[in-house]
Write an enzyme that holds these catalytic residues in place. Structure first.
Site, short mmCIF file in Angstrom:
data_model
loop_
_atom_site.label_atom_id
_atom_site.label_comp_id
_atom_site.label_asym_id
_atom_site.label_seq_id
_atom_site.Cartn_x
_atom_site.Cartn_y
_atom_site.Cartn_z
N ALA A 63 -111.49 -27.62 -111.40
CA ALA A 63 -112.17 -28.10 -111.95
C ALA A 63 -113.56 -28.09 -111.45
O ALA A 63 -113.57 -28.23 -109.83
CB ALA A 63 -112.47 -29.46 -112.60
N GLY A 109 -107.33 -28.06 -110.84
CA GLY A 109 -107.41 -27.61 -112.52
C GLY A 109 -107.06 -26.34 -112.07
O GLY A 109 -105.92 -26.17 -113.05
N GLU A 112 -103.13 -26.58 -111.93
CA GLU A 112 -102.53 -26.86 -113.46
C GLU A 112 -102.52 -25.88 -114.07
O GLU A 112 -101.67 -26.35 -114.95
CB GLU A 112 -103.89 -28.52 -113.82
CG GLU A 112 -103.89 -29.48 -112.79
CD GLU A 112 -104.05 -30.27 -113.38
OE1 GLU A 112 -105.61 -29.98 -113.21
OE2 GLU A 112 -103.98 -31.57 -113.35
N GLU A 132 -107.78 -33.54 -105.44
CA GLU A 132 -108.77 -34.67 -106.01
C GLU A 132 -108.61 -36.02 -105.88
O GLU A 132 -109.57 -36.18 -105.99
CB GLU A 132 -107.95 -35.12 -107.44
CG GLU A 132 -107.86 -33.95 -108.90
CD GLU A 132 -107.22 -32.67 -108.92
OE1 GLU A 132 -105.65 -32.31 -108.16
OE2 GLU A 132 -106.76 -31.86 -109.80
N1 COA Z 1 -116.13 -26.50 -107.79
C1 COA Z 1 -117.58 -26.41 -108.07
N2 COA Z 1 -117.79 -25.55 -106.80
C2 COA Z 1 -116.64 -25.37 -106.09
C3 COA Z 1 -115.00 -26.15 -105.72
C4 COA Z 1 -115.13 -27.00 -107.45
N3 COA Z 1 -113.64 -27.01 -107.49
N4 COA Z 1 -114.63 -25.01 -105.14
C5 COA Z 1 -115.40 -24.44 -104.20
N5 COA Z 1 -116.47 -24.27 -105.20
C6 COA Z 1 -117.75 -23.73 -104.50
C7 COA Z 1 -118.37 -24.34 -102.68
O1 COA Z 1 -119.37 -25.47 -103.44
C8 COA Z 1 -119.45 -23.40 -102.62
O2 COA Z 1 -120.17 -23.21 -103.59
P1 COA Z 1 -121.47 -22.71 -102.11
O3 COA Z 1 -121.17 -21.77 -101.57
O4 COA Z 1 -122.60 -23.05 -103.31
O5 COA Z 1 -122.05 -23.92 -100.74
C9 COA Z 1 -118.64 -21.98 -102.74
O6 COA Z 1 -117.32 -21.95 -103.96
C10 COA Z 1 -117.32 -21.34 -102.14
O7 COA Z 1 -116.39 -22.67 -101.16
P2 COA Z 1 -116.57 -23.08 -99.86
O8 COA Z 1 -116.29 -24.62 -99.43
O9 COA Z 1 -118.09 -22.70 -98.50
O10 COA Z 1 -115.02 -21.41 -99.16
P3 COA Z 1 -114.01 -22.60 -98.24
O11 COA Z 1 -113.55 -21.10 -97.99
O12 COA Z 1 -114.58 -23.18 -96.66
O13 COA Z 1 -113.17 -22.89 -99.17
C11 COA Z 1 -111.77 -24.59 -100.46
C12 COA Z 1 -112.25 -22.89 -99.54
C13 COA Z 1 -111.33 -24.37 -101.16
C14 COA Z 1 -110.97 -25.14 -99.92
C15 COA Z 1 -112.70 -25.41 -100.79
O14 COA Z 1 -113.53 -24.83 -101.43
C16 COA Z 1 -112.73 -26.05 -101.70
O15 COA Z 1 -112.02 -27.22 -100.75
N6 COA Z 1 -112.54 -26.34 -102.84
C17 COA Z 1 -112.44 -27.77 -103.58
C18 COA Z 1 -111.03 -28.05 -104.28
C19 COA Z 1 -110.96 -29.01 -104.39
O16 COA Z 1 -111.30 -30.39 -104.56
N7 COA Z 1 -110.36 -28.75 -106.35
C20 COA Z 1 -110.41 -30.25 -107.20
C21 COA Z 1 -111.27 -30.37 -107.49
S1 COA Z 1 -110.93 -31.47 -109.05
#
Ligand code: COA
Length: 256
Positions: A63, A109, A112, A132
């Site tokens: 999400a 999500g 999910e 989460e």
């Molecule tokens: N919501 C909003 N933005 C998100 C996102 C999410 N769930 N997941 C990734 N993004 C965005 C990041 O903020 C980043 O944006 P930016 O370039 O403006 O900073 C962009 O996507 C790329 O992500 P980044 O974290 O730089 O890539 P990465 O390869 O270093 O890491 C992940 C990848 C997936 C490990 C990491 O993005 C992450 O942990 N995301 C969140 C996952 C999460 O907690 N999901 C559950 C949400 S309830």
């Protein structure tokens, strides 16, 4: 470009989540677009199956965390969860057989959404998780329940409580996905499966999905199977399918 795009093929459609700059994070706009896309495909009688995938290096990374941070009070958070659950349930209960082509990260999500589908193909190198807890929250789009249904309470709680990501082989071993493919084979494999379903008798296909997904104790599920068989067993397509076998020809199913 639309945040969700649909390509129709012969008997099936491919739905692609298209916000690669944020790893296909599921904001309200994406969820609403997914809902519309699935409804439109379902309304098309020629469609039997649905493939869901993501543009770029993620299936969906969860999400949208910005929208979660903006939740102002408990009722808003609960409504957010219910809205997400509603979209997942639409996919789970759709007459379309859904194949989730997990091309990259499926987190929160995103996992999910993948678990709401009927069959999951994951790319080697992709990762799954319910992170989460690392944000101080829990899964709210059905993850606590669908993950438990797939891999059991112990493994589900471990993934949810730790927030750890697991790789494709681990997800396969735990039964969270159905097969692993090289990254460039995920979509072709999904399309091969979906196009095979495109030739199947549509009423029987939908009944098969309902019967396999039936819940409750075994005796009730068997009653449900018999009722579904009752609906399908004397259909025009059943007559055609059995006649075609006996006449050694290919069936021509009409969906009646
Ligand atoms: N919501 C909003 N933005 C998100 C996102 C999410 N769930 N997941 C990734 N993004 C965005 C990041 O903020 C980043 O944006 P930016 O370039 O403006 O900073 C962009 O996507 C790329 O992500 P980044 O974290 O730089 O890539 P990465 O390869 O270093 O890491 C992940 C990848 C997936 C490990 C990491 O993005 C992450 O942990 N995301 C969140 C996952 C999460 O907690 N999901 C559950 C949400 S309830």
């Amino acid at each position: 470009m639309a945040v969700v795009s649909t390509e129709r093929r012969d008997g099936y459609a491919i739905v692609t989540i298209n916000r690669p700059q944020v790893l296909n994070a599921l904001n309200r706009e994406v969820l609403e677009a997914l809902q519309e896309a699935v409804a439109a495909i379902e309304a098309d009688a020629a469609m039997r199956a649905l493939i869901v995938t993501g543009a770029g290096r993620a299936f969906a990374a969860g999400a949208d965390i910005r929208e979660i941070q903006a939740l102002a009070h408990p009722a808003a958070a609960e409504a957010f969860s219910q809205f997400g659950q509603h979209i997942m349930t639409l996919i789970a209960q759709s007459r379309l057989v859904s194949i989730m082509a997990i091309n990259g990260f499926a987190l929160g999500g995103g996992l999910e959404l993948a678990m709401a589908g009927d069959y999951r193909i994951i790319a080697e190198g992709a990762e799954l998780g319910q992170p989460e807890i690392l944000l101080g929250i829990i899964p709210g789009f059905g993850g606590t329940q669908r993950l438990k249904d797939l891999c059991g309470a112990g493994r589900a709680l471990w993934l949810i409580a730790s927030g750890e990501r697991i790789d494709a082989a681990h997800a396969l071993a735990w039964g969270i996905v159905d097969e692993v493919q090289p990254a460039n084979e995920v979509l072709p494999r999904a399309e091969g499966m979906a196009s095979a379903l495109g030739t199947r008798a549509p009423l029987a296909l939908a009944a098969a999905k309902r019967a396999v997904r039936a819940e409750g104790q075994l005796s009730h599920r068997l009653l449900f199977e018999a009722a579904e068989f009752g609906l399908i067993g004397c259909s025009d397509d059943a007559r055609e399918g059995t006649a075609a076998f006996l006449e050694k020809r290919s069936p021509r199913f009409q969906g009646s």
